[in-house]
Write an enzyme that holds these catalytic residues in place. Structure first.
Site, mmCIF file in Angstrom:
data_model
loop_
_atom_site.group_PDB
_atom_site.id
_atom_site.type_symbol
_atom_site.label_atom_id
_atom_site.label_comp_id
_atom_site.label_asym_id
_atom_site.label_seq_id
_atom_site.Cartn_x
_atom_site.Cartn_y
_atom_site.Cartn_z
ATOM 1 N N HIS A 1 0.826 -1.220 0.000
ATOM 2 C CA HIS A 1 0.000 0.000 0.000
ATOM 3 C C HIS A 1 0.857 1.266 0.000
ATOM 4 O O HIS A 1 0.423 2.309 0.507
ATOM 5 C CB HIS A 1 -0.976 -0.025 1.175
ATOM 6 C CG HIS A 1 -0.318 -0.008 2.537
ATOM 7 N ND1 HIS A 1 -0.843 -0.651 3.631
ATOM 8 C CD2 HIS A 1 0.817 0.586 2.978
ATOM 9 C CE1 HIS A 1 -0.058 -0.435 4.676
ATOM 10 N NE2 HIS A 1 0.952 0.311 4.299
ATOM 11 N N GLU B 1 3.770 -5.295 8.674
ATOM 12 C CA GLU B 1 2.445 -5.138 8.045
ATOM 13 C C GLU B 1 1.948 -6.453 7.440
ATOM 14 O O GLU B 1 0.740 -6.651 7.269
ATOM 15 C CB GLU B 1 2.499 -4.060 6.950
ATOM 16 C CG GLU B 1 2.662 -2.655 7.490
ATOM 17 C CD GLU B 1 2.821 -1.609 6.385
ATOM 18 O OE1 GLU B 1 2.713 -0.423 6.703
ATOM 19 O OE2 GLU B 1 3.068 -1.968 5.209
ATOM 20 N N HIS C 1 -1.983 4.944 9.523
ATOM 21 C CA HIS C 1 -0.606 5.379 9.803
ATOM 22 C C HIS C 1 -0.624 6.683 10.593
ATOM 23 O O HIS C 1 -0.085 7.704 10.161
ATOM 24 C CB HIS C 1 0.171 5.564 8.506
ATOM 25 C CG HIS C 1 0.276 4.320 7.669
ATOM 26 N ND1 HIS C 1 -0.770 3.820 6.943
ATOM 27 C CD2 HIS C 1 1.315 3.484 7.448
ATOM 28 C CE1 HIS C 1 -0.378 2.719 6.299
ATOM 29 N NE2 HIS C 1 0.879 2.494 6.595
ATOM 30 N N HIS D 1 10.066 -4.063 4.297
ATOM 31 C CA HIS D 1 10.509 -2.667 4.245
ATOM 32 C C HIS D 1 10.713 -2.097 5.637
ATOM 33 O O HIS D 1 10.066 -2.507 6.596
ATOM 34 C CB HIS D 1 9.588 -1.772 3.412
ATOM 35 C CG HIS D 1 8.189 -1.533 3.906
ATOM 36 N ND1 HIS D 1 7.268 -2.524 4.101
ATOM 37 C CD2 HIS D 1 7.537 -0.374 4.192
ATOM 38 C CE1 HIS D 1 6.108 -1.998 4.470
ATOM 39 N NE2 HIS D 1 6.248 -0.689 4.555
#
Ligand code: DHB
Ligand code: FE
Length: 291
Positions: A12, A241, A59, A194
């Site tokens: 995303h 995530e 977030h 990441h």
């Protein structure tokens, strides 16, 4: 009876949405990523659901870091698109499916999952970028209403992967107990490996990502037993995530059919992937056999 017909797992990354909003998808940097989306997009356009459940994380746009619910579900009629600091994305409003939302909340709470209810919720890139990955040219409206399911992957202690998988199993059961014959799609979002800050910023772990892509289809339990520390070590502080893909997977049948998969590095600072699954087993004639 409602049923889950397909599942999309996708990164995303905000700049994927920005590349679409600013007509950069054919730039040399972005084209390989978007080429990887094309077959999945075509298949999904031929199989429009009545509702999409999007499992994602906020977030710190809608949910203040002083109050961090572990699992939340939106029950609103509409979810405004958040302004994350560079203006609202030029995309249609995200409409909800409040009746099915309320049903899911009740069934999950009865099943032992203490869900936080969001009657008002602005949705950030965690939800809107996956919608754009699904449908690049929505026009005035998205193809279907959306139910946001939010997981805390931002602040320690995140839920365990095993708990996310169990939530997905309960969610699948809750969908199937809804009396109307709705066709439901479910999205698992975020990942792949990441890390955005700190000494390991820019971390990409392709062997782990490839292992995860195989196991999410064929052996999700092997991913559910990994600890949050395993995810952070192997996939990076934001790579955790990926536990949201386990919510998606838990809602599906034991045997599923992979329709398409693509893996690309880099998209911004991340390894990006898309994986599309039909919820069932194919007999070779094109139509899935439900197990
Ligand atoms: C990036 C990736 C994310 O998953 C995110 O939520 C924000 C930024 C990035 O790589 O830029
Ligand atoms: Fe993210």
């Amino acid at each position: 009876m409602a049923d889950i017909i397909w599942a999309l797992a996708t990164s995303h990354v905000p700049s994927i949405g920005a590349a679409m909003d600013n007509n950069k998808t054919t730039d040399p940097y972005w084209q390989p990523l978007f080429d990887g989306y094309a077959p999945a997009r075509k298949w999904m356009a031929d199989n429009t659901p009545d509702v999409a459940i999007v499992v994602y994380n906020d977030h710190a746009n809608a949910i203040d870091l002083d109050i961090v619910p572990t699992f939340s579900i939106g029950t609103a009629e509409e979810y405004p698109v958040a302004d994350e600091g560079w203006g609202r994305r030029p995309i249609p409003p995200v409409l909800g499916a409040p009746e099915l939302s309320e049903h899911l909340v009740k069934e999950l709470i009865d099943d032992g999952f203490d869900i936080t209810v969001c009657r008002e919720l602005e949705v950030d890139h965690g939800l809107t970028v996956p919608l754009s990955v699904y449908c690049p040219d929505p026009g005035q409206t998205w193809p279907c209403p959306v139910i946001p399911v939010i997981v805390n992957v931002i602040q320690y202690p995140q839920p365990t992967a095993q708990r996310c998988y169990a939530l997905g199993q309960a969610l699948g059961k809750a969908v199937r107990s809804y009396p109307d014959g709705l066709k439901v799609a479910i999205f698992g979002t975020g990942g792949m490996s990441h890390q955005l800050a700190g000494a390991r910023a820019g971390l990409i772990n392709e062997p782990f990502d490839r292992m995860f892509l195989r196991a999410i289809e064929t052996d999700p339990q092997s991913l559910a037993v990994l600890t949050r520390e395993d995810y952070v070590r192997e996939a990076g502080s934001e790579g955790i995530e990926l536990i949201m893909w386990l919510v998606m997977r838990g809602a599906l049948d034991e045997k599923i059919t992979r329709i398409h998969e693509a893996y690309h590095v880099p998209a911004s600072n991340t390894a990006a992937a898309i994986a599309l699954f039909d919820n069932g087993v194919h007999d070779g004639s094109g139509s899935p056999i439900r197990m």
